[in-house]
Design a protein around this motif. Structure first.
Motif, mmCIF file in Angstrom:
data_model
loop_
_atom_site.group_PDB
_atom_site.id
_atom_site.type_symbol
_atom_site.label_atom_id
_atom_site.label_comp_id
_atom_site.label_asym_id
_atom_site.label_seq_id
_atom_site.Cartn_x
_atom_site.Cartn_y
_atom_site.Cartn_z
ATOM 1 N N ARG A 134 -16.952 52.642 -61.382
ATOM 2 C CA ARG A 134 -16.755 51.422 -60.594
ATOM 3 C C ARG A 134 -15.376 51.311 -59.952
ATOM 4 N N HIS A 135 -14.517 52.262 -60.184
ATOM 5 C CA HIS A 135 -13.225 52.218 -59.504
ATOM 6 C C HIS A 135 -13.438 52.532 -58.034
ATOM 7 N N GLN A 136 -13.055 51.612 -57.208
ATOM 8 C CA GLN A 136 -13.328 51.743 -55.786
ATOM 9 C C GLN A 136 -12.178 51.085 -55.047
ATOM 10 N N PRO A 137 -11.162 51.866 -54.654
ATOM 11 C CA PRO A 137 -9.991 51.232 -54.021
ATOM 12 C C PRO A 137 -10.429 50.434 -52.799
ATOM 13 N N ARG A 138 -10.071 49.133 -52.789
ATOM 14 C CA ARG A 138 -10.521 48.276 -51.683
ATOM 15 C C ARG A 138 -9.726 48.557 -50.417
ATOM 16 N N ARG A 139 -8.518 49.075 -50.586
ATOM 17 C CA ARG A 139 -7.689 49.445 -49.440
ATOM 18 C C ARG A 139 -7.027 50.776 -49.754
ATOM 19 N N THR A 140 -6.879 51.609 -48.729
ATOM 20 C CA THR A 140 -6.154 52.858 -48.926
ATOM 21 C C THR A 140 -4.667 52.557 -48.991
ATOM 22 N N SER A 141 -3.895 53.527 -49.451
ATOM 23 C CA SER A 141 -2.455 53.287 -49.537
ATOM 24 C C SER A 141 -1.859 53.102 -48.139
ATOM 25 N N GLN A 142 -2.445 53.777 -47.133
ATOM 26 C CA GLN A 142 -1.946 53.580 -45.767
ATOM 27 C C GLN A 142 -2.206 52.152 -45.303
ATOM 28 N N GLU A 143 -3.387 51.669 -45.634
ATOM 29 C CA GLU A 143 -3.719 50.296 -45.231
ATOM 30 C C GLU A 143 -2.783 49.294 -45.898
ATOM 31 N N LEU A 144 -2.498 49.552 -47.195
ATOM 32 C CA LEU A 144 -1.589 48.653 -47.909
ATOM 33 C C LEU A 144 -0.193 48.707 -47.303
ATOM 34 N N ALA A 145 0.221 49.907 -46.911
ATOM 35 C CA ALA A 145 1.539 50.060 -46.295
ATOM 36 C C ALA A 145 1.603 49.306 -44.970
ATOM 37 N N ALA A 146 0.511 49.337 -44.227
ATOM 38 C CA ALA A 146 0.471 48.617 -42.955
ATOM 39 C C ALA A 146 0.585 47.110 -43.199
ATOM 40 N N LEU A 147 -0.091 46.644 -44.228
ATOM 41 C CA LEU A 147 0.007 45.221 -44.571
ATOM 42 C C LEU A 147 1.434 44.865 -44.965
ATOM 43 N N HIS A 148 2.017 45.748 -45.728
ATOM 44 C CA HIS A 148 3.391 45.549 -46.190
ATOM 45 C C HIS A 148 4.334 45.398 -45.001
ATOM 46 N N ALA A 149 4.107 46.207 -43.994
ATOM 47 C CA ALA A 149 4.947 46.172 -42.797
ATOM 48 C C ALA A 149 4.847 44.815 -42.105
#
Lengths: 505, 579
Positions: free
Chosen positions: B455-470
């Motif tokens: 059931r581990h299913q990353p809802r966002r990729t690390s790139q997507e998270l980085a974009a949000l962070h930006a």
């Protein structure tokens, strides 16, 4: 609504989203009672199942809170809870909710380490911190289930504190043993009051000459029990009216009903003083009001200073107040003054005037044993029928005494000590009553069963003013009678059809 | 009951909100700072006593060793560079503290609000009694969901069981509870003596689970563990995560609805969660579960199916957010629904996390609508309250959150502190690595969580998270309280009675926020005290409508006439004494 199984049986799968699904017809507004899913306590079945292990909705709490309340009635004393922080926090909070007053008390703040190695270091540190920072004259330590289970020896720790110079000259530390797994808040109160006597009362060094005794007002000790500050104040007034100078032990008047002055007095003006405690031996008698809360102190005073004891019921209602006045009359060698007889007469006048409204009404009473015993007798004197009477505090003597009070008028009454509100509620589902009398926790049963309710005893968490007005004495009985009448007549007005909704009752 | 994921409410054609002019917002994130970042708050008046001098004054009253320890808990704030503060460490015995115990944090705070679990307290009667109906976590259970909120269950241990052990009684009590109520689950809470006498509540729970075929689980939350309620939060998070979350699967896919979230650390005091639930619903965001106000066992059991966790009370629930991210791949975002501005920002953060143009538009429309609804009255109240000083000493997040409500009406916090928070709640999560782990903390289990093989299913990729962070939208982060407070404000951890009284005298604040134990102390001093644990039996204060209720309440309290009557009218008149 049906009972226990209503919401709990398997009624199909529950899904997360399902429960949150939008119901267009259910806007987010405060809903009225009829729109709610069901009344409170709707999982309580009418059928009584014998329970051996599970306590549900207790009609008592643990000893330390009683000890804390008692210690607040000692002038310039800081109660100290020798246990985990939560005990002290819970007790301060609950007392505050009832009294609407600051409740100052400290804690030994046990950690896991203290629980393993003992709480000696914590108590020593606490004594140092308290005397340095809060400067009380006395620290009244009470134990908890934690420190009792560990087996901390408080007198030894206190001796060590004295040896280490942590107790300033002229200051005192004493303790009461109040494990939470025994008795109830009422016995905890009793233990702390007895500890005050055992630690400070002195036998009079010289006999006061008979001639001088006659000249000055004789002193009497009254142990008022776990009652309101207003009750303690009223007992003082009554005793003085009877020509005696009372030492009220303990006395939370002026502490737990302190006036608003714009400043916070850490130690308010009230409370029995150390001087008064030391002089308990000069009293002509110790009058203990309520066997559960007060007897232990009276016994201690008799043992330590040979003062004879009188064990009475709490003077709530006509009969119990008469018995107190009778004892004071005998001890003061004086007849009650006219003013007091007038108060008594007014009470009886009211009992007669409103007799039809009281007569034959069924009542459920719950609370602390001393309160419930006295209230049961008063209700019976009002020609009411206390049909269900419980206390959460253990003690077979309770059942015996209440059954004896009701033997003639309500022989079938259900009476139980060590009972809980879940059982009381079940009883009431099977045999409804016209009135419930008890502390705030009763409001849930009263609402579930749509039964009139009078708040009485401790704690009252949802109303104001109870700390200001006594329920003891003749005036207190008048107030209780008024409260009962208000509840019954409000209900009559509420339920009356238009043609019977009357101006005059 | 409606089936899950029946429809996406985000694009209902006849919804007035969807058609509002702001519905074209698309990817415009709004001005910088709206999605993230801190705001050092309203400046303090220049004529206040120096914080350093006040610290010295407060410390004078203590024994010298105690003063040395307390000094570490008292800091003058610097929002640019938060000073290290000692927190989550032992209260000195004898100090009159606000703090409670581990049991209170576990049963009282985190688990207690769940209505359809029988919360059975194993111990003497008091612990269960005091946590019975005293916390205002409201519930409106859906049809078919039990509510045991008005019940108090305890084994009421007596001396005999303390001596001979209480396991048999516990097992019997669980059986009786099951027979009487047939609940979905039974949770067992250990009190102080239980740990000492060696009762194994977990073994009893396991045996009963097998015997009764119902979820029974235990918590070793003895009151002496840790240094405050905080240890109990952690223990509660661990147990809830282990025994409840992920134990049920919904019918249908995880992501049937595009925007499914859990709200973590919202306990529905005074009905806050009702307001939040309503706001989210109107924005078209689906709530899976709330930890743990106005929720139920089934929702918590399926909480792992959400796509985002938003965190209100960081202190009490961040463990859950972290563990769910680790095991299921659900990111978490810190939000705060207390304060109109804070609520707007929080809704934007959620919308921009999902990045859906329609959702962003709906959120902007709801914000516009709600803001308009309260604007006029907020301004009117602000004109009366602006510049008046407030002090807040409460909880592990509340002292921070409520400053946002006060900021809405122009009231700066001159001093604030938490009752049971950790350094990260003051200074921000970046200090977590440098927090010294003492013996009290080491005794609280830290679960080792592995990604769930299925059931581990990353809802966002690390790139997507980085974009949000930006964009200023940092998941997995909390900046703490200090960055949102003015320079020179006095930060007090685990305030004592003595310090509270000293500070009231020094600052003469217009209002103090605290709890029941302090309330009447403060008010005896002629200063109104707003209880932020129980709201003085008012509320809700969350969201926009709740904010307005709060502004009105503060306006009322600042206008309180009663303290003016303390001085009798005749005291200044000379008294003519005959003779």
């Amino acid at each position: 609504m049906d009972g226990a199984a209503g919401h709990s049986s398997d009624d199909g799968p529950r899904t997360a989203a399902g429960a949150w699904a939008v119901d267009e017809n259910a806007p987010l507004v405060t809903r009225t009672r009829s729109e709610r899913e069901g009344p409170v306590l709707d999982h309580t079945p009418a059928a009584v199942m014998d329970r051996k292990a599970l306590r549900i909705n207790p009609a008592k709490t643990c000893q330390p809170v009683g000890a804390m309340y008692a210690a607040l009635g000692l002038h310039r004393c800081l109660p100290h809870s020798h246990g985990s922080q939560g005990c002290c926090s819970y007790h301060r909070s609950h007392l505050t909710r009832h009294f609407k007053e600051p409740v100052m008390a400290a804690t030994s703040s046990f950690t896991e380490g203290a629980s393993v190695f003992g709480g000696s270091a914590n108590l020593l540190q606490a004594i140092d911190t308290i005397f340095t920072t809060y400067s009380p004259d006395i620290i009244a330590v009470h134990t908890t289930c934690l420190s009792e289970t560990i087996g901390d020896d408080i007198p030894t720790i206190v001796s060590k504190a004295r040896e280490d110079g942590l107790v300033p000259e002229g200051k005192h530390v004493f303790h009461a043993s109040t494990p939470s797994y025994a008795g109830s808040h009422v016995t905890g109160f009793a233990a702390m009051v007895a500890a005050m006597v055992n630690n400070f009362a002195q036998a009079p060094s010289t006999k006061v000459p008979r001639s001088r005794r006659r000249e000055s007002t004789p002193q009497i000790t009254v142990v008022p029990g776990f009652v309101e500050p207003a009750d303690m104040r009223e007992i003082r007034r009554l005793t003085r009216l009877m020509g005696l100078e009372p030492t009220i032990l303990p006395d939370t008047s002026g502490v737990m009903d302190a006036p608003q002055t714009g400043t916070h007095d850490f130690y308010p003006s009230g409370g029995v003083t150390l001087e008064e405690l030391r002089n308990l031996g000069r009293s002509v008698a110790t009058v203990a009001l309520g066997r559960w809360a007060s007897r232990a102190a009276a016994v201690a005073a008799e043992n330590r200073c040979q003062v004879p004891r009188e064990i009475l019921d709490l003077p709530i209602g006509l009969g119990a107040t008469d018995r107190l006045v009778g004892v004071l009359r005998r001890r003061a060698h004086q007849e009650p003054p006219a003013d007091l007889l007038d108060e008594r007469g007014r009470l009886i006048d009211l009992m007669g005037d409103a007799a039809q409204h009281f007569h034959g009404k069924k009542v459920a009473v719950f609370g602390d044993p001393d309160h419930v015993i006295a209230m049961t007798e008063f209700l019976s004197d009002l020609s009411m029928h206390p049909t269900h009477v419980i206390t959460g505090t253990p003690g077979a003597a309770f059942e015996k005494r209440v059954t004896q009070i009701l033997a003639e008028r309500v022989p079938g009454a259900k009476v139980k000590a060590s009972a809980d509100l879940f059982l009381l509620h079940q009883w009431l589902k099977n045999e409804p009553v016209d009135l419930i009398v008890g502390n705030t926790y009763g409001k849930f049963i009263a609402r579930a069963e749509d039964t009139p309710f009078v708040r009485f005893g401790w704690p009252v968490l949802d109303r104001f003013g109870h700390t200001y007005f006594p329920t003891v004495g003749y005036m207190g009985a008048i107030r209780l009678a008024e409260k009962i009448l208000d509840a019954l007549l409000e209900r009559r007005d509420r339920d009356a059809p238009d043609e019977e909704f009357e101006l005059v009752l | 009951m409606t089936a899950p994921h029946e429809s996406s409410p985000a694009t209902t054609a006849d919804d007035p909100v969807a058609l509002s002019p702001t519905g074209v917002a698309g990817e415009t994130p709004g001005p910088p700072g709206e999605l993230g970042g801190s705001d050092p708050g309203l400046p303090l008046p220049a004529d206040l006593p120096a914080p350093e001098a006040l610290v010295e004054k407060m410390l004078q009253a203590y024994p010298s060793k105690v003063a040395r320890r307390r000094r570490q808990h008292l800091k003058a704030n610097d929002p640019e560079s938060p000073p290290p503060i000692q927190a989550n460490s032992r209260t000195v015995p004898g100090i009159i503290t606000q703090r409670g115990c581990c049991y209170a944090g576990c049963k009282g705070v985190v688990l207690g609000p769940v209505p359809d679990i029988v919360h059975l307290v194993h111990g003497p009667v008091g612990c269960s009694y005091y946590s019975w109906l005293t916390r205002r976590n409201q519930n409106r259970p859906a049809e078919g969901i039990a509510n045991y909120g008005a019940y108090c269950f305890t084994t009421d241990l007596t001396e005999e069981e303390i001596i001979f052990g209480g396991e048999k009684k516990l097992a019997a009590a669980i059986r009786e509870a099951y027979e009487l109520f047939h609940p979905r689950a039974i949770a067992v809470f250990s009190t102080c003596p239980v740990g000492l006498i060696g009762d194994d509540v977990h073994a009893v729970a396991r045996a009963m689970r097998k015997e009764l075929d119902v979820n029974v689980f235990g918590f070793s939350c003895e009151g002496y563990k840790g240094v405050s309620q905080s240890a109990g939060h952690h223990i509660a998070n661990n147990g809830l995560f282990t025994h409840v979350v992920g134990t049920e699967e919904p019918e249908g896919p995880y992501t049937g609805h595009p925007f499914r979230i859990n709200v973590l650390g919202e306990y529905n005091i005074g009905g806050d969660a009702f307001v939040i639930d309503d706001l989210l619903e109107r924005c078209g965001i689906e709530l899976v579960a709330t930890f743990s106000g106005n929720t139920n066992y089934g929702e918590l059991a399926q909480a792992h199916t959400a796509d985002l966790n938003v965190v209100m009370c960081h202190r009490s629930i961040n463990y859950m957010a972290e563990m769910m991210e680790e095991k299921y791949g659900i990111p978490w975002l810190k939000i705060n629904f207390l304060g109109a501005e804070a609520t707007a920002k929080s809704l934007r953060r959620i919308a921009h996390f999902f990045g859906d143009a329609d959702l962003i538009a709906r959120v902007e429309a709801v914000i516009a609508q709600e803001t308009a609804m309260i604007a006029a009255e907020r301004e009117e109240i602000r004109s009366r309250c602006e510049g008046k000083l407030v002090m807040l000493y409460v909880g592990g997040s509340r002292a921070h959150h409520y400053q946002q409500l006060f900021a809405d009406i122009g009231m700066p916090a001159v001093s604030a502190g938490y009752e049971f928070a950790h350094r990260d709640d003051y200074e921000g999560r970046e200090v977590i690595g440098s927090i010294r782990v003492d013996a009290d903390t080491r005794n609280i289990e830290e679960l080792t969580v592995e990604p769930d093989p299925v059931r581990h299913q990353p809802r966002r990729t690390s790139q997507e998270l980085a974009a949000l962070h930006a964009k200023g939208l940092t998941t997995h982060d909390y900046d703490g309280m200090m960055r949102d407070m003015a320079s020179g404000a006095l930060i007090i951890d685990d305030i004592s009675h003595h310090e509270l009284q000293t500070l009231i005298e020094a600052y003469s604040p217009a209002l103090v926020c605290s709890g029941i134990k302090d309330k009447y102390v403060v008010e005896k001093m002629g200063v109104p005290c707003k209880q932020l644990h129980n709201y003085d039996y008012g509320g809700p204060y969350a969201g926009f409508s709740g904010a307005l209720t709060f502004y009105r309440e503060i306006d009322r309290m600042l206008d309180l006439q009663v303290y003016r009557y303390v001085r009798p009218p005749w005291v200044d008149e000379p008294l003519d004494v005959p003779g």
